[in-house]
Scaffold this motif. Structure first.
Motif, mmCIF file in Angstrom:
data_model
loop_
_atom_site.group_PDB
_atom_site.id
_atom_site.type_symbol
_atom_site.label_atom_id
_atom_site.label_comp_id
_atom_site.label_asym_id
_atom_site.label_seq_id
_atom_site.Cartn_x
_atom_site.Cartn_y
_atom_site.Cartn_z
ATOM 1 N N ILE A 37 -6.863 -4.755 7.300
ATOM 2 C CA ILE A 37 -7.447 -3.620 8.164
ATOM 3 C C ILE A 37 -8.499 -3.386 7.631
ATOM 4 C CG2 ILE A 37 -7.036 -1.243 9.088
ATOM 5 C CD1 ILE A 37 -4.127 -1.662 8.604
ATOM 6 N N GLY A 38 -9.643 -3.286 8.516
ATOM 7 C CA GLY A 38 -11.038 -2.828 8.027
ATOM 8 C C GLY A 38 -11.838 -1.496 8.692
ATOM 9 N N ARG A 39 -12.496 -0.952 8.039
ATOM 10 C CA ARG A 39 -13.504 0.060 8.451
ATOM 11 C C ARG A 39 -14.953 -0.287 8.167
ATOM 12 N NH1 ARG A 39 -10.190 5.146 5.606
ATOM 13 N NH2 ARG A 39 -8.781 5.481 7.073
ATOM 14 N N ARG A 40 -15.646 -0.568 9.002
ATOM 15 C CA ARG A 40 -17.219 -0.645 8.866
ATOM 16 C C ARG A 40 -17.905 0.491 8.211
ATOM 17 N NH1 ARG A 40 -16.286 -3.403 13.678
ATOM 18 N NH2 ARG A 40 -16.087 -5.414 13.455
ATOM 19 N N GLY A 41 -18.259 0.275 6.940
ATOM 20 C CA GLY A 41 -19.160 1.284 6.309
ATOM 21 C C GLY A 41 -18.168 2.399 5.724
ATOM 22 N N GLY A 42 -16.849 2.597 5.852
ATOM 23 C CA GLY A 42 -16.112 3.570 5.264
ATOM 24 C C GLY A 42 -15.559 4.515 6.418
ATOM 25 N N PRO A 43 -14.942 5.612 5.784
ATOM 26 C CA PRO A 43 -14.663 5.911 4.378
ATOM 27 C C PRO A 43 -13.475 5.099 3.745
ATOM 28 C CG PRO A 43 -13.459 7.405 5.932
ATOM 29 C CD PRO A 43 -14.155 6.457 6.806
ATOM 30 N N GLU A 44 -13.693 5.104 2.392
ATOM 31 C CA GLU A 44 -12.803 4.549 1.377
ATOM 32 C C GLU A 44 -11.363 4.927 1.853
ATOM 33 O OE1 GLU A 44 -13.438 1.883 -0.630
ATOM 34 O OE2 GLU A 44 -15.404 2.332 -0.788
ATOM 35 N N PHE A 45 -10.336 3.905 1.853
ATOM 36 C CA PHE A 45 -8.958 4.253 2.045
ATOM 37 C C PHE A 45 -8.420 4.792 0.759
ATOM 38 C CE2 PHE A 45 -9.597 0.619 4.967
ATOM 39 C CZ PHE A 45 -9.045 1.126 6.233
ATOM 40 N N LEU A 46 -7.694 6.069 1.208
ATOM 41 C CA LEU A 46 -7.058 6.773 -0.039
ATOM 42 C C LEU A 46 -5.732 6.333 -0.357
ATOM 43 C CD1 LEU A 46 -8.306 10.446 1.204
ATOM 44 C CD2 LEU A 46 -9.312 8.685 -0.352
ATOM 45 N N GLY A 47 -5.232 6.543 -1.539
ATOM 46 C CA GLY A 47 -3.843 6.203 -1.923
ATOM 47 C C GLY A 47 -2.758 6.600 -0.920
ATOM 48 N N SER A 48 -2.974 7.605 -0.371
ATOM 49 C CA SER A 48 -2.034 8.361 0.720
ATOM 50 C C SER A 48 -1.949 7.448 1.860
ATOM 51 C CB SER A 48 -2.545 9.781 1.242
ATOM 52 O OG SER A 48 -3.498 9.703 1.621
ATOM 53 N N GLU A 49 -3.222 6.617 2.306
ATOM 54 C CA GLU A 49 -3.266 5.874 3.511
ATOM 55 C C GLU A 49 -2.594 4.455 3.178
ATOM 56 O OE1 GLU A 49 -7.160 7.001 6.050
ATOM 57 O OE2 GLU A 49 -7.461 6.809 3.810
ATOM 58 N N VAL A 50 -2.933 4.045 1.819
ATOM 59 C CA VAL A 50 -2.238 2.963 1.448
ATOM 60 C C VAL A 50 -0.829 3.051 1.436
ATOM 61 C CG1 VAL A 50 -2.042 1.342 -0.686
ATOM 62 C CG2 VAL A 50 -4.167 2.343 -0.084
ATOM 63 N N ALA A 51 -0.227 4.128 1.168
ATOM 64 C CA ALA A 51 1.168 4.205 0.935
ATOM 65 C C ALA A 51 1.784 4.309 2.370
ATOM 66 C CB ALA A 51 1.566 5.709 0.345
ATOM 67 N N ARG A 52 1.036 4.808 3.208
ATOM 68 C CA ARG A 52 1.217 4.776 4.850
ATOM 69 C C ARG A 52 1.561 3.411 5.171
ATOM 70 N NH1 ARG A 52 -2.842 8.335 7.750
ATOM 71 N NH2 ARG A 52 -1.680 7.496 9.494
ATOM 72 N N LEU A 53 0.443 2.742 5.062
ATOM 73 C CA LEU A 53 0.554 1.406 5.443
ATOM 74 C C LEU A 53 1.606 0.542 4.897
ATOM 75 C CD1 LEU A 53 -0.705 -1.101 6.908
ATOM 76 C CD2 LEU A 53 -2.258 -1.391 5.030
ATOM 77 N N SER A 54 1.838 0.849 3.679
ATOM 78 C CA SER A 54 3.180 0.004 3.041
ATOM 79 C C SER A 54 4.392 0.281 3.559
ATOM 80 C CB SER A 54 3.164 0.504 1.570
ATOM 81 O OG SER A 54 4.154 -0.310 0.788
ATOM 82 N N TYR A 55 4.768 1.779 3.863
ATOM 83 C CA TYR A 55 5.749 2.050 4.654
ATOM 84 C C TYR A 55 5.959 1.651 6.175
ATOM 85 C CZ TYR A 55 8.661 5.354 7.267
ATOM 86 O OH TYR A 55 9.931 5.695 8.227
ATOM 87 N N LEU A 56 4.848 1.535 6.721
ATOM 88 C CA LEU A 56 5.143 0.933 8.137
ATOM 89 C C LEU A 56 5.083 -0.473 8.136
ATOM 90 C CD1 LEU A 56 2.162 3.156 9.630
ATOM 91 C CD2 LEU A 56 4.593 3.291 10.389
ATOM 92 N N ALA A 57 4.772 -1.071 7.184
ATOM 93 C CA ALA A 57 4.651 -2.566 7.074
ATOM 94 C C ALA A 57 6.142 -3.131 6.694
ATOM 95 C CB ALA A 57 3.620 -3.251 5.855
ATOM 96 N N SER A 58 6.463 -2.273 5.751
ATOM 97 C CA SER A 58 8.061 -2.537 5.511
ATOM 98 C C SER A 58 9.079 -1.963 6.800
ATOM 99 C CB SER A 58 8.526 -1.673 4.162
ATOM 100 O OG SER A 58 7.673 -1.816 2.970
ATOM 101 N N LEU A 59 8.867 -1.117 7.480
ATOM 102 C CA LEU A 59 9.375 -0.782 8.467
ATOM 103 C C LEU A 59 9.463 -2.060 9.558
ATOM 104 C CD1 LEU A 59 11.285 1.409 9.486
ATOM 105 C CD2 LEU A 59 9.434 2.874 10.582
ATOM 106 N N ALA A 60 8.123 -2.151 10.045
ATOM 107 C CA ALA A 60 8.023 -3.569 11.012
ATOM 108 C C ALA A 60 8.721 -4.681 10.574
ATOM 109 C CB ALA A 60 6.592 -3.608 11.219
#
Length: 214
Positions: free
Chosen positions: A184-207
């Motif tokens: 997943i990409g954002r052009r220019g930012g903002p940086e992905f925070l640790g909480s967002e990485v954790a959310r993605l990890s959870y959703l990926a595992s759930l999918a």
């Protein structure tokens, strides 16, 4: 619409004060999402999606927020993904309603869920790494498509020195195997925070789990 990412004091009334300040410049708040609590210094990171009436300059949004004591604007941009407060739950609801397509649905919904610009499913389980699925605005990875494989766990990625990617901030998570990943990409930012990485990890595992049980 516009996306504001703010650091605000993590105490009662702070968010209401920001909302009042935005209302004074005629901003219409569409969504507020708490991205991260930073208990070590008593602050929170919030994303606020707002709209403005014709004739009101966007920089008034930043000025309004900066005028609130102890509030800092760390990101401001136009926002067209149409996300909201409950995008995680909406994505899960869509995945559970069509289990066989759960991974594809997550790819399609990921930009809205994480306030990003694009998402792509990279598949390196065969002889060559390929883009198995992508949303609109996904850049061309070129010969560097396999640069991040294998990926063992959800994490931010180093942007490639490649046209369309050099100014992006990236996050990814493995799906089914470490050679099949969602980027997943954002052009220019903002940086992905640790909480967002954790959310993605959870959703990926759930999918992956939802599809396996289809």
């Amino acid at each position: 619409m516009f996306l504001l990412r703010l650091i605000i004091p993590d105490r009662p009334g702070s968010l209401g004060t920001v909302a009042t300040a935005l209302g004074e410049v005629q901003a219409d708040i569409h969504a507020i999402e708490i991205v991260e609590h930073r208990r070590e210094n008593g602050t929170a990171v919030d994303d606020i999606v707002v709209d403005l009436p014709p004739g009101v300059l966007p920089d008034r949004l930043v000025s309004a927020c900066n005028g609130v004591p102890d509030v800092e604007v760390i990101w401001f941009s136009r926002y067209g993904a149409g996300g909201g407060l409950h995008m995680d739950l909406e994505a899960v609801e869509q995945m559970t309603s069509a289990p066989a397509d759960a991974v594809d649905i997550l790819v399609e919904q990921a930009p809205a869920v994480l306030h990003a610009d694009w998402a792509a499913l990279l598949d390196g389980t065969g002889a060559e790494v390929k883009v198995a699925l992508e949303t609109s605005a996904t850049p061309d990875f070129g010969e560097l498509v396999g640069q991040w494989l294998p990926l063992e766990k959800a994490s931010t990625l180093e942007a490639l020195d490649h046209k369309g990617l050099a100014e992006s901030v990236l996050v990814a998570a493995p799906l089914e195997s470490n050679r099949r990943i969602l980027v997943i990409g954002r052009r220019g930012g903002p940086e992905f925070l640790g909480s967002e990485v954790a959310r993605l990890s959870y959703l990926a595992s759930l999918a992956v789990t939802i599809r396996a049980n289809a």
